[in-house]
Scaffold this motif. Structure first.
Motif, PDB file in Angstrom:
ATOM      1  N   VAL A 138     104.412  78.653  95.799  1.00 52.12           N
ATOM      2  CA  VAL A 138     104.292  79.717  96.769  1.00 52.12           C
ATOM      3  C   VAL A 138     103.996  81.303  95.668  1.00 52.12           C
ATOM      4  CG1 VAL A 138     105.565  81.557  98.170  1.00 52.12           C
ATOM      5  CG2 VAL A 138     105.951  78.988  98.435  1.00 52.12           C
ATOM      6  N   HIS A 139     104.621  81.363  94.674  1.00 53.27           N
ATOM      7  CA  HIS A 139     104.521  82.468  94.079  1.00 53.27           C
ATOM      8  C   HIS A 139     103.312  82.457  92.716  1.00 53.27           C
ATOM      9  CE1 HIS A 139     107.740  84.424  96.086  1.00 53.27           C
ATOM     10  NE2 HIS A 139     108.585  83.357  95.605  1.00 53.27           N
ATOM     11  N   ILE A 140     103.271  81.612  91.767  1.00 53.82           N
ATOM     12  CA  ILE A 140     102.279  81.726  91.042  1.00 53.82           C
ATOM     13  C   ILE A 140     100.833  81.531  91.539  1.00 53.82           C
ATOM     14  CG2 ILE A 140     101.164  80.229  89.139  1.00 53.82           C
ATOM     15  CD1 ILE A 140     104.333  79.841  88.250  1.00 53.82           C
ATOM     16  N   VAL A 158     112.091  92.595  94.574  1.00 51.03           N
ATOM     17  CA  VAL A 158     111.046  91.519  94.865  1.00 51.03           C
ATOM     18  C   VAL A 158     110.776  90.901  93.697  1.00 51.03           C
ATOM     19  CG1 VAL A 158     108.708  91.088  95.951  1.00 51.03           C
ATOM     20  CG2 VAL A 158     110.102  92.896  96.921  1.00 51.03           C
ATOM     21  N   ALA A 159     110.508  91.372  92.417  1.00 52.53           N
ATOM     22  CA  ALA A 159     110.230  90.743  91.226  1.00 52.53           C
ATOM     23  C   ALA A 159     111.377  89.947  90.757  1.00 52.53           C
ATOM     24  CB  ALA A 159     109.788  91.743  90.310  1.00 52.53           C
ATOM     25  N   ILE A 193     117.139  90.178  85.782  1.00 50.28           N
ATOM     26  CA  ILE A 193     117.024  91.506  84.817  1.00 50.28           C
ATOM     27  C   ILE A 193     115.794  91.234  83.776  1.00 50.28           C
ATOM     28  CG2 ILE A 193     118.075  92.388  82.906  1.00 50.28           C
ATOM     29  CD1 ILE A 193     120.672  92.105  84.283  1.00 50.28           C
ATOM     30  N   LEU A 194     115.699  90.019  83.535  1.00 53.29           N
ATOM     31  CA  LEU A 194     114.643  89.804  82.462  1.00 53.29           C
ATOM     32  C   LEU A 194     113.215  89.494  83.080  1.00 53.29           C
ATOM     33  CD1 LEU A 194     116.409  86.956  80.374  1.00 53.29           C
ATOM     34  CD2 LEU A 194     116.128  89.284  79.695  1.00 53.29           C
ATOM     35  N   THR A 195     113.160  89.352  84.532  1.00 54.44           N
ATOM     36  CA  THR A 195     111.627  89.077  85.187  1.00 54.44           C
ATOM     37  C   THR A 195     111.303  90.256  85.459  1.00 54.44           C
ATOM     38  OG1 THR A 195     112.549  86.975  86.124  1.00 54.44           O
ATOM     39  CG2 THR A 195     110.460  88.053  86.960  1.00 54.44           C
ATOM     40  N   ALA A 196     112.112  91.500  86.091  1.00 53.06           N
ATOM     41  CA  ALA A 196     111.488  92.477  86.516  1.00 53.06           C
ATOM     42  C   ALA A 196     110.778  93.252  85.562  1.00 53.06           C
ATOM     43  CB  ALA A 196     112.527  93.474  86.968  1.00 53.06           C
ATOM     44  N   GLY A 243     105.965  87.148  87.894  1.00 53.14           N
ATOM     45  CA  GLY A 243     107.131  87.007  88.150  1.00 53.14           C
ATOM     46  C   GLY A 243     107.606  85.591  88.394  1.00 53.14           C
ATOM     47  N   GLY A 244     106.611  84.806  88.731  1.00 55.24           N
ATOM     48  CA  GLY A 244     106.677  83.260  89.018  1.00 55.24           C
ATOM     49  C   GLY A 244     106.547  82.734  87.741  1.00 55.24           C
ATOM     50  N   ILE A 245     105.581  83.070  86.879  1.00 53.16           N
ATOM     51  CA  ILE A 245     105.568  82.236  85.505  1.00 53.16           C
ATOM     52  C   ILE A 245     106.853  82.428  84.706  1.00 53.16           C
ATOM     53  CG2 ILE A 245     104.399  82.559  83.286  1.00 53.16           C
ATOM     54  CD1 ILE A 245     101.878  83.157  85.057  1.00 53.16           C
ATOM     55  N   VAL A 246     107.213  83.856  84.540  1.00 54.79           N
ATOM     56  CA  VAL A 246     108.399  84.143  83.734  1.00 54.79           C
ATOM     57  C   VAL A 246     109.656  83.449  84.449  1.00 54.79           C
ATOM     58  CG1 VAL A 246     110.111  85.834  83.341  1.00 54.79           C
ATOM     59  CG2 VAL A 246     107.598  86.373  83.114  1.00 54.79           C
ATOM     60  N   GLY A 247     109.998  83.460  85.615  1.00 54.63           N
ATOM     61  CA  GLY A 247     110.996  82.854  86.336  1.00 54.63           C
ATOM     62  C   GLY A 247     110.899  81.278  86.028  1.00 54.63           C
TER      63      GLY A 247
END
Length: 432
Positions: free
Chosen positions: A189-191, A288-289, A311-314, A343-347
């Motif tokens: 979905v996200h990436i 959202v992020a 906290i780290l993704t945003a 956001g998808g990559i970081v998550g």
């Protein structure tokens, strides 16, 4: 049963419905029905209002129209053939695609089950995933694309991109066999939608007044309302992937909410510190992020880990929006790539870290160390990026040929798509 296996079981049920126990549970069925409704709310009206408020007033109706129409179109395509080629055994091609066994939803009855829920409920739930993913992309090329091109592109993209990628991840394809830690669609979905948005923004080009006029949201009240609906619907988006109502599903829901709040607070304080004023757009974007980041992780981390992921993704998403995007002169209208792609990559990369049992997570599959899990997650992320880039480029090229170009005329873009494309206006007062 070991704790790790308890965490993994719902993912197996969601990804491999053929292996679920064939016994109806009315509680699970009711839960899945409600979560499907929440994901639909997340799209209509949530995403539509979220994007609509960020558009110029002369284009607000066109944005609402695109989200609504794409949702309807893709839902129909998913019913006709998408569900079948995503969630059936493709025999020799099963590693990449399913079969036509359930085209037009044939061979499905009111007694058919997926796990402990009616298959029609499962179809409804997965249909909402199929619909919101391409709808997200509309935010990248808003205010400048032909409506016919939007529909043609989405039909092609859903067919050559979403369906095979969803099968690889959820329908028994090669991704599922790797035990990737991606609970609710960080890749599919996200990436996927984020990379498609980047490709679309680059291929379609910038809006006429991009860089010379401040293209700020025309109605933050609308955007905040839509963002709140997105957050509410996201609880069903992630929670429903447990495919049953139990304590584990509630942990997933709680993690999703905490990831959103972690992202909102992080974005707010950083913006407050750097720009001296915390904005409503910032706090909603941060939420959202955070939800994007927690999507792959929500089934593997504990509540504190979920807060940390948000906290780290945003800040990573914020950095792209405020720094890199402007240096690239990229007109991704509503920052779809910055939020969903980054956001998808970081998550996805943070998931194995906070899945460590020492940090309150569920751990990994038997015998796997964190380095191995990170390698698996990173490898699938790289594949998703490449697959989305190639298929999105192909879909846009085909659409350009079929629609005699992707963009509206310069005069129509200047006057606004509400009136020139749809013959309506979002507001009677043009000064709104």
């Amino acid at each position: 049963m070991k704790r790790t296996m308890l965490f993994a079981l719902p993912v197996v049920l969601c990804s491999f419905p053929a292996f679920a126990a064939p016994m109806l549970n009315s509680g699970d069925a009711a839960f899945m029905f409600v979560t499907a409704l929440l994901v639909l709310l997340m799209t209509l009206p949530g995403l539509a209002l979220f994007y609509g408020g960020m558009a110029q007033s002369k284009n607000v109706l066109s944005v609402l129209m695109q989200v609504f129409s794409v949702t309807a179109l893709v839902a129909i395509l998913f019913t006709l053939y998408g569900y079948s080629f995503t969630f059936t055994d493709g025999k020799t091609l099963n590693s990449v695609i399913g079969s036509g066994e359930k085209v037009f939803l044939k061979n499905i009855t009111v007694d058919s089950l997926v796990g402990t829920v009616p298959e029609y409920v499962y179809i409804f739930f997965m249909m909402t995933f199929a619909a919101i993913t391409p709808a997200l992309i509309t935010g990248s090329f808003a205010e400048r694309v032909k409506f016919s091109a939007v529909l043609v592109f989405m039909a092609i993209w859903a067919t050559i991109n979403y369906i095979p990628l969803a099968h690889m991840a959820w329908g028994g394809g090669w991704m599922a066999a790797l035990s990737v830690q991606d609970f609710a669609g960080g890749n599919v979905v996200h990436i996927n939608s984020g990379i498609a948005s980047l490709v679309a923004a680059l291929m379609i080009g910038r809006r006429q007044n991009f860089g010379s006029v401040a293209l700020t949201p025309h109605n933050m009240t609308m955007t905040m309302t839509g963002g709140a609906m997105l957050m509410l619907g996201w609880l069903g988006f992630c929670g429903g992937c447990a495919l049953a109502i139990n304590g584990y599903a509630m942990l997933v829901v709680l993690n999703t909410l905490l990831g959103a709040f972690g992202g909102a607070v992080a974005w707010m304080f950083i913006e407050w510190r750097l720009q001296k004023r915390p904005s409503l757009l910032g706090v909603v974007s941060g939420a959202v992020a955070g939800m994007v980041g927690i999507t792959p992780a929500c089934g593997y981390v504990g509540p504190v880990g979920a807060i940390c992921v948000g906290i780290l993704t945003a800040p990573c998403c914020m950095a792209f929006v405020t720094l890199i995007k402007h240096r690239l002169n990229l007109d991704d209208a509503f920052d779809v790539f910055a939020i969903h792609g980054i956001g998808g990559i970081v998550g996805g990369l943070l998931t194995p870290i906070f899945a460590l049992t020492s940090l309150g997570g569920s751990g990994f599959v038997a015998g796997r160390l964190i380095g191995e899990q990170l390698l698996v997650n990173a490898g699938v992320i790289v594949f998703s990026i490449l697959f989305s880039t190639i298929t999105s480029w192909i879909a846009l090229k085909l659409t350009g040929v079929l629609c005699n170009g992707l963009r509206v005329d310069r005069e129509d873009e200047f006057d606004g798509l509400d009136l020139t494309t749809h013959g309506e206006v979002g507001y009677r007062n043009s000064n709104v």
